[in-house]
Motif scaffolding. Structure first.
Motif, short mmCIF file in Angstrom:
data_model
loop_
_atom_site.label_atom_id
_atom_site.label_comp_id
_atom_site.label_asym_id
_atom_site.label_seq_id
_atom_site.Cartn_x
_atom_site.Cartn_y
_atom_site.Cartn_z
N PRO A 22 -4.50 3.48 -9.73
CA PRO A 22 -5.16 2.22 -9.37
C PRO A 22 -4.29 1.41 -8.41
CG PRO A 22 -5.06 2.54 -11.76
CD PRO A 22 -4.13 3.52 -11.15
N LEU A 23 -4.94 0.70 -7.51
CA LEU A 23 -4.27 -0.26 -6.64
C LEU A 23 -5.06 -1.56 -6.73
CD1 LEU A 23 -2.08 -0.83 -4.47
CD2 LEU A 23 -3.79 -0.19 -2.75
N ILE A 24 -4.44 -2.58 -7.31
CA ILE A 24 -5.15 -3.85 -7.53
C ILE A 24 -5.19 -4.62 -6.21
CG2 ILE A 24 -5.28 -5.95 -8.91
CD1 ILE A 24 -5.49 -3.24 -10.42
N VAL A 25 -6.38 -4.73 -5.62
CA VAL A 25 -6.51 -5.35 -4.30
C VAL A 25 -7.27 -6.67 -4.31
CG1 VAL A 25 -6.27 -3.17 -3.05
CG2 VAL A 25 -8.55 -3.93 -3.78
N TYR A 26 -7.91 -7.00 -5.43
CA TYR A 26 -8.59 -8.31 -5.50
C TYR A 26 -8.77 -8.71 -6.95
CZ TYR A 26 -13.14 -6.21 -6.77
OH TYR A 26 -14.16 -5.55 -7.41
N ARG A 27 -9.01 -9.99 -7.12
CA ARG A 27 -9.35 -10.49 -8.46
C ARG A 27 -10.59 -11.37 -8.36
NH1 ARG A 27 -4.37 -13.83 -7.99
NH2 ARG A 27 -3.42 -12.27 -9.35
N VAL A 43 0.85 -1.19 0.00
CA VAL A 43 0.00 0.00 0.00
C VAL A 43 0.89 1.24 0.00
CG1 VAL A 43 -1.76 1.29 1.26
CG2 VAL A 43 -1.83 -1.21 1.22
N PRO A 44 0.68 2.14 -0.95
CA PRO A 44 1.51 3.35 -0.98
C PRO A 44 1.21 4.27 0.21
CG PRO A 44 -0.27 3.53 -2.55
CD PRO A 44 -0.32 2.12 -2.02
N ASP A 45 2.12 5.18 0.47
CA ASP A 45 1.88 6.20 1.48
C ASP A 45 0.61 6.97 1.08
OD1 ASP A 45 1.95 8.19 3.35
OD2 ASP A 45 3.79 9.12 2.62
N THR A 75 -14.98 1.45 -6.05
CA THR A 75 -15.95 1.11 -7.08
C THR A 75 -16.75 -0.15 -6.74
OG1 THR A 75 -14.29 -0.13 -8.32
CG2 THR A 75 -14.55 2.20 -8.87
N SER A 76 -16.48 -0.76 -5.57
CA SER A 76 -17.20 -1.97 -5.18
C SER A 76 -17.00 -2.25 -3.70
CB SER A 76 -16.74 -3.19 -5.98
OG SER A 76 -15.41 -3.55 -5.58
N ILE A 77 -17.91 -3.03 -3.13
CA ILE A 77 -17.76 -3.48 -1.75
C ILE A 77 -16.51 -4.34 -1.62
CG2 ILE A 77 -18.78 -4.92 0.06
CD1 ILE A 77 -21.52 -4.08 -0.93
N ASN A 78 -16.24 -5.17 -2.62
CA ASN A 78 -15.06 -6.04 -2.57
C ASN A 78 -13.79 -5.21 -2.46
OD1 ASN A 78 -16.46 -8.50 -2.77
ND2 ASN A 78 -16.58 -8.34 -4.99
N GLY A 79 -13.75 -4.07 -3.14
CA GLY A 79 -12.59 -3.20 -3.07
C GLY A 79 -12.40 -2.64 -1.67
N VAL A 80 -13.50 -2.26 -1.03
CA VAL A 80 -13.44 -1.76 0.35
C VAL A 80 -12.89 -2.84 1.28
CG1 VAL A 80 -14.78 -0.93 2.31
CG2 VAL A 80 -15.34 -0.14 0.01
N THR A 81 -13.45 -4.02 1.19
CA THR A 81 -13.07 -5.12 2.08
C THR A 81 -11.60 -5.46 1.93
OG1 THR A 81 -15.32 -6.02 1.97
CG2 THR A 81 -13.58 -7.50 2.73
N ALA A 82 -11.16 -5.59 0.69
CA ALA A 82 -9.77 -5.98 0.43
C ALA A 82 -8.80 -4.89 0.89
CB ALA A 82 -9.57 -6.29 -1.05
N PHE A 83 -9.12 -3.63 0.60
CA PHE A 83 -8.23 -2.54 0.98
C PHE A 83 -8.17 -2.37 2.50
CE2 PHE A 83 -7.40 1.96 1.93
CZ PHE A 83 -6.17 2.12 1.30
N ALA A 84 -9.31 -2.46 3.15
CA ALA A 84 -9.36 -2.27 4.60
C ALA A 84 -8.51 -3.32 5.33
CB ALA A 84 -10.80 -2.33 5.08
#
Length: 235
Positions: free
Chosen positions: A147-152, A46-48, A58-67
């Protein structure tokens, strides 16, 4: 004799599929969970976050993965829809704005709120749309995104259910996979899609899916109920 409830094939990935199943049961319908996609969270560095003026989800999955990747919650958040915004609040983000729409609505919201800004976008490996292009269309003022790719999301080997009366399609990706299924069996079921983009692969097959008025599950379930009612009246 009581008529059996309609069986609804849920094609979305878990854990969202179980949430949808609970809503269908509350509607008196019988959910059949057979996801066409499975979500795998990734662990990129994760960048500074200090240089970024905001996060865009752009999605709930993005929130979950990033958090799960960082405890930092002090950046403003722009969310594509109300469910994604609520997921961000549940994850501990305090300053959250919802676009209550699709990718273009999110771009318009950001363009109306920010200028000369940098936005980090935790997203899928294969995003559903071109967010940068949406920002250009929205006439964003010197907004750069990273962009930060956090899930597939990967296709599964789950078989088509034996019996079903209707199908819920939550994404264009699921619709593309669905289009590879047995067209004869699909044509006998009510199909409800969350957006025109999710309907397009099925329309190309000659099917006529019902399309939610807004790209959220509440609207999707409303259009499903209406389509089932229309089918029952026609029988």
């Amino acid at each position: 004799m009581t008529e059996a409830p309609a069986r609804i094939w849920i094609t979305r990935a878990e854990p969202g599929a179980s949430r949808t199943a609970a809503r269908l049961r509350d509607m008196g319908l019988e959910p059949v969970i057979a996801p066409l996609l499975a979500v795998e969270n990734l662990t990129p560095p994760v960048p500074d976050l200090v240089p970024f003026d905001a996060l865009a989800f752009t999605s709930i999955n993005g929130v979950t993965a990033f958090a799960a990747l960082t405890p930092r919650r002090n950046r403003p958040v722009f969310a594509v829809g109300d469910a994604t915004a609520q997921a961000a609040r549940d994850a501990g983000f305090d300053e959250v704005r919802s676009a209550s729409g699709d990718l273009h609505a999110l771009a318009r919201l950001i363009a109306s709120e920010l200028s000369d800004a940098s936005v980090l976008v935790p997203q899928a490996e294969t995003p559903a749309g071109d967010f940068e292009a949406a920002l250009i269309i929205a006439s964003a003022r010197n907004i750069s995104i990273q962009p930060l790719i956090v899930y597939r999301a990967q296709s599964t080997t789950v078989a088509m259910p034996t019996t079903f009366d209707a199908i819920l399609i939550h994404s264009p990706r699921a619709a593309k996979i669905m289009a590879e299924q047995d067209i004869v069996r699909l044509s006998h079921a009510v199909t409800a899609c969350i957006s025109p983009a999710a309907a397009d692969p099925l329309v190309a097959l000659g099917l006529t899916p019902a399309v939610a008025q807004t790209p959220d599950e509440a609207s999707l379930l409303t259009i499903l109920k209406a389509a089932l009612g229309k089918r029952d009246r026609a029988v």
